[in-house]
Enzyme design. Structure first.
Site, PDB file in Angstrom:
ATOM      1  N   ASP A 153       0.557   3.764   6.005  1.00  0.00           N
ATOM      2  CA  ASP A 153       0.821   3.426   4.604  1.00  0.00           C
ATOM      3  C   ASP A 153       0.513   4.597   3.666  1.00  0.00           C
ATOM      4  O   ASP A 153       1.402   5.172   3.056  1.00  0.00           O
ATOM      5  CB  ASP A 153      -0.037   2.227   4.189  1.00  0.00           C
ATOM      6  CG  ASP A 153       0.571   0.923   4.646  1.00  0.00           C
ATOM      7  OD1 ASP A 153       1.794   0.872   4.831  1.00  0.00           O
ATOM      8  OD2 ASP A 153      -0.171  -0.058   4.805  1.00  0.00           O
ATOM      9  N   GLY A 210      -7.938  20.427  20.235  1.00  0.00           N
ATOM     10  CA  GLY A 210      -7.518  21.795  19.965  1.00  0.00           C
ATOM     11  C   GLY A 210      -8.066  22.723  21.035  1.00  0.00           C
ATOM     12  O   GLY A 210      -8.497  22.294  22.102  1.00  0.00           O
ATOM     13  N   GLY A 211      -8.072  23.998  20.741  1.00  0.00           N
ATOM     14  CA  GLY A 211      -8.575  24.966  21.703  1.00  0.00           C
ATOM     15  C   GLY A 211     -10.097  24.998  21.765  1.00  0.00           C
ATOM     16  O   GLY A 211     -10.676  25.665  22.615  1.00  0.00           O
ATOM     17  N   GLN A 232       0.778  -1.246   0.000  1.00  0.00           N
ATOM     18  CA  GLN A 232       0.000   0.000   0.000  1.00  0.00           C
ATOM     19  C   GLN A 232       0.808   1.295   0.000  1.00  0.00           C
ATOM     20  O   GLN A 232       0.500   2.218  -0.747  1.00  0.00           O
ATOM     21  CB  GLN A 232      -0.951   0.006   1.213  1.00  0.00           C
ATOM     22  CG  GLN A 232      -1.857   1.214   1.237  1.00  0.00           C
ATOM     23  CD  GLN A 232      -2.808   1.296   2.414  1.00  0.00           C
ATOM     24  OE1 GLN A 232      -3.377   2.339   2.675  1.00  0.00           O
ATOM     25  NE2 GLN A 232      -3.006   0.221   3.139  1.00  0.00           N
ATOM     26  N   GLU A 248       1.320  -1.297   8.207  1.00  0.00           N
ATOM     27  CA  GLU A 248       0.518  -0.167   8.689  1.00  0.00           C
ATOM     28  C   GLU A 248       0.448  -0.020  10.215  1.00  0.00           C
ATOM     29  O   GLU A 248       0.832   0.998  10.787  1.00  0.00           O
ATOM     30  CB  GLU A 248      -0.908  -0.312   8.119  1.00  0.00           C
ATOM     31  CG  GLU A 248      -1.931   0.641   8.700  1.00  0.00           C
ATOM     32  CD  GLU A 248      -1.713   2.077   8.287  1.00  0.00           C
ATOM     33  OE1 GLU A 248      -1.492   2.319   7.089  1.00  0.00           O
ATOM     34  OE2 GLU A 248      -1.770   2.974   9.159  1.00  0.00           O
TER      35      GLU A 248
HETATM   36  N1  CAO Z   1      11.803 -10.072  -9.448  1.00  0.00           N
HETATM   37  C1  CAO Z   1      12.483 -10.844  -8.573  1.00  0.00           C
HETATM   38  N2  CAO Z   1      12.473 -10.631  -7.237  1.00  0.00           N
HETATM   39  C2  CAO Z   1      11.714  -9.630  -6.783  1.00  0.00           C
HETATM   40  C3  CAO Z   1      10.982  -8.785  -7.641  1.00  0.00           C
HETATM   41  C4  CAO Z   1      11.044  -9.047  -9.033  1.00  0.00           C
HETATM   42  N3  CAO Z   1      10.385  -8.300  -9.917  1.00  0.00           N
HETATM   43  N4  CAO Z   1      10.328  -7.875  -6.884  1.00  0.00           N
HETATM   44  C5  CAO Z   1      10.649  -8.140  -5.615  1.00  0.00           C
HETATM   45  N5  CAO Z   1      11.473  -9.182  -5.528  1.00  0.00           N
HETATM   46  C6  CAO Z   1      12.070  -9.782  -4.337  1.00  0.00           C
HETATM   47  C7  CAO Z   1      12.935  -8.825  -3.566  1.00  0.00           C
HETATM   48  O1  CAO Z   1      14.187  -8.694  -4.190  1.00  0.00           O
HETATM   49  C8  CAO Z   1      13.007  -9.534  -2.212  1.00  0.00           C
HETATM   50  O2  CAO Z   1      13.968 -10.541  -2.272  1.00  0.00           O
HETATM   51  P1  CAO Z   1      15.115 -10.775  -1.142  1.00  0.00           P
HETATM   52  O3  CAO Z   1      14.406 -10.817   0.179  1.00  0.00           O
HETATM   53  O4  CAO Z   1      15.699 -12.094  -1.538  1.00  0.00           O
HETATM   54  O5  CAO Z   1      16.062  -9.666  -1.212  1.00  0.00           O
HETATM   55  C9  CAO Z   1      11.664 -10.252  -2.145  1.00  0.00           C
HETATM   56  O6  CAO Z   1      11.057 -10.100  -3.442  1.00  0.00           O
HETATM   57  C10 CAO Z   1      10.666  -9.785  -1.125  1.00  0.00           C
HETATM   58  O7  CAO Z   1      10.631  -8.384  -0.949  1.00  0.00           O
HETATM   59  P2  CAO Z   1      10.180  -7.806   0.450  1.00  0.00           P
HETATM   60  O8  CAO Z   1      11.085  -8.335   1.512  1.00  0.00           O
HETATM   61  O9  CAO Z   1      10.078  -6.342   0.335  1.00  0.00           O
HETATM   62  O10 CAO Z   1       8.697  -8.413   0.626  1.00  0.00           O
HETATM   63  P3  CAO Z   1       8.020  -9.081   1.898  1.00  0.00           P
HETATM   64  O11 CAO Z   1       6.708  -9.528   1.401  1.00  0.00           O
HETATM   65  O12 CAO Z   1       8.855 -10.093   2.582  1.00  0.00           O
HETATM   66  O13 CAO Z   1       7.830  -7.846   2.920  1.00  0.00           O
HETATM   67  C11 CAO Z   1       7.013  -5.682   3.578  1.00  0.00           C
HETATM   68  C12 CAO Z   1       6.784  -6.923   2.730  1.00  0.00           C
HETATM   69  C13 CAO Z   1       5.942  -4.669   3.230  1.00  0.00           C
HETATM   70  C14 CAO Z   1       6.913  -6.032   5.066  1.00  0.00           C
HETATM   71  C15 CAO Z   1       8.404  -5.100   3.277  1.00  0.00           C
HETATM   72  O14 CAO Z   1       8.529  -4.913   1.893  1.00  0.00           O
HETATM   73  C16 CAO Z   1       8.696  -3.775   3.986  1.00  0.00           C
HETATM   74  O15 CAO Z   1       8.962  -3.733   5.195  1.00  0.00           O
HETATM   75  N6  CAO Z   1       8.690  -2.671   3.229  1.00  0.00           N
HETATM   76  C17 CAO Z   1       9.030  -1.349   3.740  1.00  0.00           C
HETATM   77  C18 CAO Z   1       7.926  -0.799   4.571  1.00  0.00           C
HETATM   78  C19 CAO Z   1       6.633  -0.717   3.823  1.00  0.00           C
HETATM   79  O16 CAO Z   1       6.503  -0.149   2.776  1.00  0.00           O
HETATM   80  N7  CAO Z   1       5.599  -1.235   4.454  1.00  0.00           N
HETATM   81  C20 CAO Z   1       4.248  -0.992   3.967  1.00  0.00           C
HETATM   82  C21 CAO Z   1       3.590  -2.216   3.629  1.00  0.00           C
HETATM   83  S1  CAO Z   1       1.883  -1.909   3.367  1.00  0.00           S
HETATM   84  O17 CAO Z   1       1.187  -2.234   4.848  1.00  0.00           O
END
Ligand code: CAO
Length: 415
Positions: free
Chosen positions: A168, A247-248, A17, A139
């Site tokens: 988010d 607020g006030g 998001q 979030e």
């Molecule tokens: N081709 C190949 N690999 C891909 C890719 C693509 N097109 N797009 C993404 N990937 C891979 C990434 O390289 C990553 O791989 P590694 O872990 O091996 O380096 C993997 O996909 C997963 O990415 P991620 O760790 O970001 O995803 P997740 O689902 O495990 O975590 C989240 C999700 C949201 C917790 C994390 O991305 C995060 O903390 N983001 C920052 C904060 C944020 O934006 N949070 C808001 C989320 S909305 O509530």
């Protein structure tokens, strides 16, 4: 009509998001947003909370309007090369991967700078540098760590998260401002830069008034507009203030006619000082306008509970819309508690493009929230979210790849 960000190309490496809300805004302002997704599955939200089998979820469609989708395997060496080509031709890379993911892919800031020194690299992360910088964040984690949860809810209950996605979508907004600011600075420096919006920081920014109150509390030990005053106790930290306006101008949520059956038959009522005499007239307590116990804001503060109880006796005789009509005639600030159903059916929100009906080839028609920011010279046309990889061939061709090269990359699993 031309759009404000016409000509700006965004490599949209966002998911879930926070990042997608940011790039959707930029797309609405006219940027060409190219969303890079993993082949086969794409953004995880495409299949989360599905309401129509095999159709992209509303979660996805409502966060990814006006974008193009390309699928690239960025861990495939050939896929990496395609991404490098994209980096060379885009102005901004926006990402919200877990900390370190972009580096692990081989796209460090140094490498991106080598490929395109003008590129702006914009990131959402859960936390800024510090003890939690490596944490994955969603979030509600941000709401809790940014001060929203500890200050939301009622004094006698646990911390509460809000329905508004301030962690988010709120951080997406912050990031979008950082990006357009960096684009503006680039017109003078001709250089890219890194833009970071940490979700904890974004939530805290929205909770600024609570840090204000923390310092007031430490200085005076009491905050007279809080419901804890005068009978409750204050601790060391800003307490939860229920529905107090903060607020006030004291305010509270009051029952309206029908509250027994309708969970949203309530109105937010503000006892704004300049209209106090009018409030007294409306609720039939004319004597309060001159009674020294009620006539001034300071005198009213220790009596707010009783005052709101008296006002509620009046609001309970009216529906929230009847009360609105009457109160607005006297310029008394108030607001109906609107349900999502009422908002979805609101004609005026549809007229302004804040609520929009969009047609989607797989799911059919659905409602979404349009661009909440209106520019007179850059109108927003909301177009549906892309299907997974819908624009891979189109974008590859624009990057100069021939049909044969595209076919070969597809066979190699790079796209
Ligand atoms: N081709 C190949 N690999 C891909 C890719 C693509 N097109 N797009 C993404 N990937 C891979 C990434 O390289 C990553 O791989 P590694 O872990 O091996 O380096 C993997 O996909 C997963 O990415 P991620 O760790 O970001 O995803 P997740 O689902 O495990 O975590 C989240 C999700 C949201 C917790 C994390 O991305 C995060 O903390 N983001 C920052 C904060 C944020 O934006 N949070 C808001 C989320 S909305 O509530």
């Amino acid at each position: 009509m031309a759009k404000a960000l016409d000509g700006v190309r965004i490599l949209d490496f966002t998911h879930v998001q926070s990042g997608p809300t940011c790039t959707q805004l930029l797309a609405w302002f006219g940027a060409d947003v190219i969303k890079v997704e993993r082949a086969g599955s794409g953004d995880v939200t495409r299949e989360q909370l599905r309401d129509v089998p095999d159709a992209d979820s509303l979660y996805f469609t409502m966060l990814n309007h006006n974008k193009r989708s390309v699928t690239i395997d960025t861990k495939n060496p050939e896929g990496k090369k395609v991404l490098e080509t994209l980096i060379k031709t885009c102005d901004v890379l926006v990402e919200n991967f877990a900390p370190g993911a972009l580096d692990r892919m081989g796209f460090t800031w140094a490498r991106i700078q080598e490929l395109n020194p003008q590129m702006i690299v914009a990131s959402v992360k859960g936390f800024g540098p510090g003890p939690y910088e490596d944490c994955k964040v969603y979030e509600n984690v941000a709401q809790c760590a940014g001060g929203a949860a500890s200050t939301t809810g009622f004094d006698d209950g646990p911390p509460v998260v809000t329905g508004a996605q301030i962690g988010d979508s709120g951080t997406g907004l912050h990031l979008a401002l950082g990006i357009v600011t960096a684009l503006f600075q680039r017109t003078k420096t001709n250089r890219g830069q890194k833009v970071l919006a940490a979700m904890q920081d974004g939530v805290l920014n929205l909770c600024r008034v609570k840090l204000r109150d923390q310092q007031r509390l430490e200085r005076t030990g009491v905050m007279k507009e809080y419901p804890q005053y005068p009978n409750g106790t204050f601790g060391e930290a800003v307490p939860r203030a229920g529905n107090a306006s903060g607020g006030g101008q004291p305010g509270w949520i009051l029952k309206c006619k029908g509250w027994e059956a309708d969970p949203n038959a309530y109105i937010y009522f503000i006892t704004q000082a300049p209209v106090w005499a009018k409030i007294c007239n409306v609720i039939g307590k004319e004597e309060w306008a001159t009674d020294p116990d009620y006539a001034t804001p300071a005198a009213r503060l220790p009596r707010l509970k009783d005052i709101f109880a008296e006002i509620e006796r009046w609001t309970m005789t009216k529906t929230k819309f009847e009360a609105m009509d009457i109160l607005n005639k006297y310029d008394i600030p108030c607001g109906p508690i609107l349900s999502m159903k009422e908002i979805a059916e609101d004609e005026s929100l549809r007229k302004t493009g804040t609520i929009v009906e969009v047609d989607h080839p797989v799911r059919g028609k659905y409602l979404t929230v349009g661009n909440p920011i209106k520019l007179s010279d850059s109108p927003t046309d909301v177009t549906r979210s892309p299907l997974l990889g819908e624009h891979t061939d189109e974008v590859m061709a624009e990057l100069g790849y021939s049909a044969e090269q595209i076919a070969a990359l597809r066979t190699a699993g790079a796209i």
